[in-house]
Design a protein around this motif. Structure first.
Motif: not given
Length: 421
Positions: A52-55, A74-80, A94-101
């Motif tokens: 299991i991984i966060d970013g 992916g853990s599914g915890n986008e905040e991490r 003006n929306t932040p984005i995130s990536g797993l890797i």
């Protein structure tokens, strides 16, 4: 990609992951940081097991090698996950984005191996949707599986990449990228799960890949918020299989820059709402694109998905009432040895006189699943004004095209009537 091999770290050397509920992010990230600090190395995630991984942030001169039998989920915890401030796509968003890797400004990086990376998309949708054909989700945008920005000498190879909650691989302003022999397998009912988005990329080579997904398969883009990286050019795609509920190959719809000098060959496209699409909606142009040796089998889905079953779709219209398209063109596009079976015909359309020009179709065969006389609607979304163009027939709709050159083109309908050009 340069050879990397100064140090090698197996993440099990100092960690025990017998319990698959343990989060492996810290072990993997610390190994990446150590390799980066030593001027390069390989971080190995060994099989068999689910980690299991966060970013995770990939850094210069590091290869992340996921061995056969190993799964990074992916853990599914986008905040991490690794987050990047907005805007996203459009400056007004003006929306932040995130990536797993994630990687930003890294050089000489790779993610390789015969293992699996699992995006765990079910964490991002409403539960109990049964046979719903267009799954409902909590928010837009959702995490990307790979987000690489301003990176040079990038390689993604051999992996199984599955269950993406959003765009699978997003390359922003990257230079010299090779993606080969990967298998993307996403839930086909999941919206926005593009396979590979090349956002203002230069010198991108994609080959020997299979992409099964809900949204666009391979999608060159020029998003508004990435303007500092210039245009999108020199893409080569060969020997790939694509299956999707949207477009297999799509230029746009974010088209705030230019697309030039791209070559697509030896592709198998099946069960797609659209085969090859140009969806130019913003002030950018397209020039010098060639498609060769391609088979296309279209299949229409629900109206939740853009498209009307067109094997070839070339459009240039304004996104909204403020969009100025008067100086934009789609110019010098070639289709060579293309064989299609489709619910709808070839559609070429522009709201600007003469903007779509020098379109070449040679050795193109289209088998329609309906009679020529079938009335049809061609889907223009997203666009300003009516979302459709109506026609009393299917087959070849090219009324707004300047200099369309047809050589050995044959279209046959379901009643065996043939029109040759």
């Amino acid at each position: 990609m340069e050879e990397i091999g100064l140090i090698e770290i197996n993440i099990l050397d100092n960690h025990d992951f017998d319990d698959i509920s343990i989060n492996a992010t810290e072990a993997i990230q610390s190994a990446i940081d150590k390799c980066n600090g030593a001027d390069g190395g390989i971080v190995t995630v060994p099989g068999e097991g689910v980690y299991i991984i966060d970013g995770i942030e990939l850094k210069s001169n590091v290869t992340l090698n996921v061995e056969s039998g190993a799964t990074l989920r992916g853990s599914g915890n986008e905040e991490r996950y690794i987050r990047r401030p907005g805007p996203f796509e459009l400056i007004r968003n003006n929306t932040p984005i995130s990536g797993l890797i994630f990687a930003n400004g890294a050089n000489n990086i790779a993610v390789t191996g015969d293992g699996t990376i699992d995006g765990n998309f079910e964490k991002f949708i409403f539960p109990d949707q049964g046979s719903e054909q267009h799954l409902k989700f909590y928010k837009y945008p959702r995490p990307m599986m790979f987000y690489f920005e301003n990176c040079r000498d990038v390689k993604i190879s051999n992996l199984h990449i599955i269950n993406s909650p959003f765009w699978t691989i997003h390359l922003v302003g990257c230079f010299k990228t090779e993606i080969d022999s990967i298998f993307i397998n996403n839930e086909m009912r999941m919206p926005n799960t593009d396979g590979i988005d090349i956002d203002r990329g230069r010198e991108t080579h994609i080959h020997d890949c299979t992409i099964v997904t809900g949204d666009d398969g391979i999608c060159p883009k020029c998003t508004e918020e990435t303007a500092k990286y210039g245009d999108c050019n020199n893409i080569k795609v060969e020997r790939c299989n694509i299956k999707t509920r949207s477009s297999a190959i799509k230029f746009g719809s974010s088209s705030f820059g230019n697309f030039e000098d791209c070559y697509f060959t030896d592709l198998k496209i099946e069960d797609t709402n659209r085969g090859i699409a140009f969806q130019i909606r913003d002030p950018g142009s397209v020039r010098n694109i060639t498609f060769e040796n391609i088979t296309i089998k279209n299949k229409t889905y629900t109206k939740d998905w853009w498209g009307s079953g067109e094997p070839i779709y070339i459009t240039l219209v304004q996104r909204d009432e403020k969009t100025d398209m008067k100086n934009q063109v789609i110019d010098n596009i070639s289709f060579l040895n293309i064989n299609c079976e489709s619910d709808n015909g070839i559609f070429i359309y522009s709201s600007v006189e003469g903007a779509v020009r020098d379109i070449y179709l040679r050795d193109v065969n289209l088998k329609l699943n309906k009679p020529f006389k079938t009335a049809t609607e061609f889907d223009l979304r997203p666009n300003y004004g009516s979302g459709v163009v109506t026609s009393s027939h299917i087959g070849l709709n090219t009324e707004t095209t300047a200099n369309l050159v047809l050589t050995n083109v044959q279209i046959e309908d379901s009643e065996n009537e043939i029109i040759s050009y």
